[in-house]
Scaffold this active site. Structure first.
Site, PDB file in Angstrom:
ATOM      1  N   SER A  86       0.856  -1.188   0.000  1.00 12.47           N
ATOM      2  CA  SER A  86       0.000   0.000   0.000  1.00 12.47           C
ATOM      3  C   SER A  86       0.896   1.244   0.000  1.00 12.47           C
ATOM      4  O   SER A  86       2.101   1.147  -0.171  1.00 12.47           O
ATOM      5  CB  SER A  86      -0.921   0.005   1.226  1.00 12.47           C
ATOM      6  OG  SER A  86      -0.167   0.066   2.422  1.00 12.47           O
ATOM      7  N   ARG A  87       0.251   2.405   0.185  1.00 13.03           N
ATOM      8  CA  ARG A  87       0.985   3.679   0.290  1.00 13.03           C
ATOM      9  C   ARG A  87       1.944   3.874  -0.889  1.00 13.03           C
ATOM     10  O   ARG A  87       3.160   3.857  -0.745  1.00 13.03           O
ATOM     11  CB  ARG A  87       1.757   3.764   1.608  1.00 13.03           C
ATOM     12  CG  ARG A  87       0.863   3.775   2.834  1.00 13.03           C
ATOM     13  CD  ARG A  87       1.659   4.038   4.099  1.00 13.03           C
ATOM     14  NE  ARG A  87       0.780   4.117   5.266  1.00 13.03           N
ATOM     15  CZ  ARG A  87       1.177   4.472   6.480  1.00 13.03           C
ATOM     16  NH1 ARG A  87       2.450   4.768   6.694  1.00 13.03           N
ATOM     17  NH2 ARG A  87       0.321   4.524   7.482  1.00 13.03           N
ATOM     18  N   ASN A  88       1.363   4.131  -2.034  1.00  9.02           N
ATOM     19  CA  ASN A  88       2.166   4.278  -3.253  1.00  9.02           C
ATOM     20  C   ASN A  88       2.113   5.682  -3.868  1.00  9.02           C
ATOM     21  O   ASN A  88       1.818   5.825  -5.040  1.00  9.02           O
ATOM     22  CB  ASN A  88       1.678   3.251  -4.287  1.00  9.02           C
ATOM     23  CG  ASN A  88       1.999   1.840  -3.903  1.00  9.02           C
ATOM     24  OD1 ASN A  88       3.104   1.383  -4.090  1.00  9.02           O
ATOM     25  ND2 ASN A  88       1.001   1.130  -3.377  1.00  9.02           N
TER      26      ASN A  88
END
Length: 230
Positions: free
Chosen positions: A189-191
């Site tokens: 996640s967190r891209n």
């Protein structure tokens, strides 16, 4: 008149001065420490670091960069330079230029740490780098309370393959960062997860597990521009 960090430098970090006017240090071996090593090279500010060797530098502990440095990875012969085995910190490393370096953390790195992290400072640019195999985030710019963190650029780079099931592209919590023409691939996640102000332009985000780009998801102001991304 002097131009920015180098021809082609863009975004909020484009004016990083690096080690302009400072000393030149030649890295002559792939040792973790000692004379001629990268760790020795970056132990003092105001240095341009050039490489007479190529290959993998096995990091036995976290590598901490200082301010006013130019890391000229493009000077390494052959296959270039890879940093493997632990994370790297750019906290307080203001006015630093990093080009053509592979940052690889790996399973032997410190648990819960990032491949590349920065908590305070300003005017840093990473160009043609790859940041992979973090045990938490791959590229974490997270402003600590009471500090400034701004004028940063990541361009023409890769943020990839967070090592563990929860590992992320990273948090970008700053007041002025640009991520340009870069690839986020195979991160959970967190891209990235963006707080504050982020220019996110002409990037590719691919094969995430939980989420792609996250804007905000917290209290406080989050803004920026997303242009031409896939």
């Amino acid at each position: 008149f002097e131009f920015g960090a180098f021809p082609g430098a863009e975004g909020f970090g484009r004016n990083a001065t690096g080690a302009r006017g400072g000393d030149v240090y030649h890295v002559t071996n792939l040792d973790d420490s000692g004379a001629g090593s990268l760790r020795d090279a970056i132990s003092k500010p105001n240095r341009t670091v050039v490489f007479e060797v190529s290959g993998v530098i096995q990091l036995e502990s976290r590598l901490v960069f200082k301010n006013n440095q130019t890391i000229a990875g493009q000077t390494a012969p052959g296959g270039g330079i890879t940093l493997y085995g632990n994370g790297t910190s750019f906290s307080a490393a203001s006015n630093t230029i990093v080009r053509y370096v592979r940052f690889r953390m790996g399973k032997v790195g410190d648990s819960g740490k990032d491949t590349v992290t920065m908590a305070n400072g300003h005017d840093v640019i990473w160009d043609h780098c790859s940041l992979s195999w973090g045990r938490d985030g791959n590229f974490d710019l997270n402003r600590e309370s009471g500090s400034e963190l701004h004028n940063l650029t990541l361009q023409d780079s890769i943020v990839a393959q967070g090592l563990q099931s929860h590992s992320t592209g990273g948090l970008v919590n700053t007041s002025a960062t640009s991520i340009l023409r870069s690839l986020y691939i195979d991160n959970n996640s967190r891209n990235p997860k963006a707080r504050g102000t982020l220019q996110f332009v002409n990037n590719v985000v691919y094969n995430w597990v939980t989420s792609g780009y996250i804007l905000g998801d917290t209290s406080g102001r989050s803004d920026g521009s997303m242009i031409g991304n896939y």
